[in-house]
Write an enzyme that holds these catalytic residues in place. Structure first.
Site, PDB file in Angstrom:
ATOM      1  CD  GLU A  90      -2.667  -1.377   2.379  1.00 32.00           C
ATOM      2  OE1 GLU A  90      -2.612  -1.681   3.307  1.00 32.00           O
ATOM      3  OE2 GLU A  90      -3.931  -0.748   2.100  1.00 32.00           O
ATOM      4  CB  CYS A 103       2.264   7.702   3.050  1.00 30.79           C
ATOM      5  SG  CYS A 103       2.534   6.524   4.515  1.00 30.79           S
ATOM      6  CB  CYS A 110       4.636  -4.231  10.414  1.00 30.44           C
ATOM      7  SG  CYS A 110       5.726  -3.537  11.570  1.00 30.44           S
ATOM      8  CB  CYS A 114       2.397  -1.232  17.635  1.00 33.98           C
ATOM      9  SG  CYS A 114       4.272  -0.728  17.409  1.00 33.98           S
ATOM     10  CB  CYS A 117      -0.400  -0.544  14.473  1.00 32.68           C
ATOM     11  SG  CYS A 117       0.278  -0.623  12.555  1.00 32.68           S
ATOM     12  CB  CYS A 334      -1.201   6.983  10.958  1.00 33.30           C
ATOM     13  SG  CYS A 334      -0.741   8.427  10.517  1.00 33.30           S
TER      14      CYS A 334
HETATM   15  N1  SAH Z   1       6.743   1.343  11.641  1.00 31.50           N
HETATM   16  C1  SAH Z   1       7.038   2.589  11.683  1.00 31.50           C
HETATM   17  C2  SAH Z   1       6.273   3.420  10.363  1.00 31.50           C
HETATM   18  C3  SAH Z   1       4.895   3.070   9.971  1.00 31.50           C
HETATM   19  S1  SAH Z   1       3.559   3.376  11.140  1.00 31.50           S
HETATM   20  C4  SAH Z   1       6.523   3.073  13.033  1.00 31.50           C
HETATM   21  O1  SAH Z   1       5.908   2.655  13.776  1.00 31.50           O
HETATM   22  O2  SAH Z   1       6.965   4.331  13.300  1.00 31.50           O
HETATM   23  C5  SAH Z   1       3.438   4.992  10.770  1.00 31.50           C
HETATM   24  C6  SAH Z   1       2.796   5.765  12.312  1.00 31.50           C
HETATM   25  O3  SAH Z   1       1.389   5.483  12.273  1.00 31.50           O
HETATM   26  C7  SAH Z   1       3.545   5.627  13.633  1.00 31.50           C
HETATM   27  O4  SAH Z   1       3.756   6.657  14.410  1.00 31.50           O
HETATM   28  C8  SAH Z   1       2.363   4.779  14.294  1.00 31.50           C
HETATM   29  O5  SAH Z   1       2.841   4.858  15.568  1.00 31.50           O
HETATM   30  C9  SAH Z   1       1.344   5.346  13.784  1.00 31.50           C
HETATM   31  N2  SAH Z   1       0.200   4.480  14.070  1.00 31.50           N
HETATM   32  C10 SAH Z   1       0.026   3.237  14.174  1.00 31.50           C
HETATM   33  N3  SAH Z   1      -1.221   2.810  14.253  1.00 31.50           N
HETATM   34  C11 SAH Z   1      -1.890   3.983  14.307  1.00 31.50           C
HETATM   35  C12 SAH Z   1      -3.604   4.177  14.481  1.00 31.50           C
HETATM   36  N4  SAH Z   1      -4.273   3.259  14.632  1.00 31.50           N
HETATM   37  N5  SAH Z   1      -3.638   5.359  14.442  1.00 31.50           N
HETATM   38  C13 SAH Z   1      -2.892   6.466  14.421  1.00 31.50           C
HETATM   39  N6  SAH Z   1      -1.782   6.230  14.399  1.00 31.50           N
HETATM   40  C14 SAH Z   1      -1.300   5.138  14.108  1.00 31.50           C
HETATM   41 FE1  SF4 Z   2       4.744  -1.949  12.629  1.00 26.98          FE
HETATM   42 FE2  SF4 Z   2       2.495  -0.514  13.087  1.00 26.98          FE
HETATM   43 FE3  SF4 Z   2       4.143  -0.775  14.922  1.00 26.98          FE
HETATM   44 FE4  SF4 Z   2       4.704   0.865  13.074  1.00 26.98          FE
HETATM   45  S1  SF4 Z   2       3.089   1.067  14.450  1.00 26.98           S
HETATM   46  S2  SF4 Z   2       6.139  -0.526  13.946  1.00 26.98           S
HETATM   47  S3  SF4 Z   2       3.969  -0.365  11.208  1.00 26.98           S
HETATM   48  S4  SF4 Z   2       3.027  -2.565  14.011  1.00 26.98           S
END
Ligand code: SAH
Ligand code: SF4
Length: 349
Positions: A90, A103, A110, A114, A117, A334
């Protein structure tokens, strides 16, 4: 499977063309791939036909294929792009006035778990190659008739994946994207975001050509971060902050901290005060992101008042901004990238 040319630097292309070719041929090919954004070898007008036929026998350009495009009512476009092995990745384009941000993803899925996410729910399918990372940018620029030397364009490596767990390919892609004889992005227009892979942050800091660094902070205490981002058990928050203090910023660079606000979990005034204190002596700014909800995500989105109150407290110590959610209606925001089908599908390609 034909070997992709995208992702190759000049020296790689010289090798592919062979020693019998004059030196300028590799340059012509490089120019056609990255500046001309050629979609296939046969369309490269600067190369002689015979050479193109030989090249095409074993190589393809390797641009991703359009699988689907979802257009949000706020102008955001989410692309599902097909890769050589049938997997999809994506990429999101966010227009904002005259500026555009692309982006891009660094992995399919991944491996970092987290809790807030959606991408985490996929697990890791595989790393992307440098060519697939660059290919996402070229594809979106082509599809929207954008050019790095004409339009104001930014790239954020904040799509699917943890970029620092694929650092070699991410750095190679960055060299290609920033080559002024190639795609032509300025280094300061590319940002990589990480969940905090400490040894890789150190390695990134040593790279001659590198994107700006953003850190996903997302918690105000060690315990809270362990809960929300279990990777903190391996790479502690205190060590992450210590590393940020000694990170070799360039004169024009500031660190960015991203903080996803989860209602009633990490969004209290006390959290904000701890964040303000933690970051006080770091040359940085903070971007707050109210949680983008998704199926299977056990958290809620805070109210606008809560977000403002949090921002006001952090602002006493460092610049702090609230990121507007983009493309939530088509799951482009995000943390929502998970190969989701949804309304607004526009077939392209
Ligand atoms: N893996 C990397 C980059 C991709 S995630 C990272 O974690 O930094 C990009 C951003 O989206 C990160 O700052 C993450 O904290 C945020 N993010 C993840 N899940 C989210 C959600 N459900 N709502 C808002 N931001 C989110
Ligand atoms: Fe991976 Fe989502 Fe955590 Fe970024 S926020 S490291 S994409 S699991």
């Amino acid at each position: 499977m034909a070997q992709a040319l995208l992702g190759m630097e000049l020296a790689d292309l010289r090798e592919v063309l062979g020693a019998d070719q004059p030196g300028f041929r590799a340059r012509q090919l490089y120019d056609a791939l990255y500046r001309g954004r050629a979609a296939d070898v046969s369309s490269i007008t600067t190369l002689p036909r015979e050479l193109k036929e030989r090249l095409a026998a074993a190589h393809s350009v390797g641009l991703p294929q359009a699988a689907a495009r979802y257009d949000s009512n706020d102008g955001t476009r989410r692309y599902l792009l097909g890769l050589d092995d049938g997997r999809t990745v994506e990429t999101v384009l966010m227009p904002e006035g005259e500026r555009y941000t692309v982006c891009i993803s660094s992995q399919v899925g991944c491996p970092v778990n987290c809790r807030f996410c959606l991408t985490a729910l996929m697990g890791l399918e595989r790393n992307l190659t440098a060519g697939e990372i660059v290919g996402q940018v070229l594809f979106v620029l082509r599809d929207n008739s954008l050019h790095a030397d004409v339009n104001t364009l930014n790239i954020v490596m904040m799509g699917q994946g943890e970029p620092l767990l694929n650092l070699d390919e991410v750095l190679k892609a960055t060299r290609i994207l920033t080559d002024k004889d190639g795609v032509g992005f300025a280094e300061r227009r590319i940002t990589v975001s990480t969940s905090g892979i400490l040894p890789k942050i150190e390695e990134l800091g040593r790279a001659a050509v590198r994107p700006k660094l953003a850190i996903s902070l997302n918690a105000s205490t060690e315990e809270q971060r362990r809960e929300l981002m279990p990777i903190t058990k391996k790479y502690h928050l205190a060590d992450l902050i210590a590393m940020c203090r000694r990170y070799p910023l360039r004169s024009w660079e500031k660190l960015t901290f991203e903080y996803v606000l989860l209602a009633g979990v990490n969004d209290t005034d006390a959290d904000a005060r701890r964040v303000a204190k933690m970051l006080a002596n770091i040359d940085c700014k903070v971007n707050l992101i109210a949680l983008n909800p998704g199926p299977g995500i056990p958290y809620g989105t805070p109210t606008a008042e809560r977000v403002s109150s949090f921002q006001a407290i952090v602002r006493r110590s460092v610049p702090c901004f609230v990121r507007k959610p983009r493309g939530r209606d088509v799951y482009a925001a995000c943390g929502q990238l998970k190969r989701m089908e949804s309304a607004g599908l526009v077939k392209i390609g």
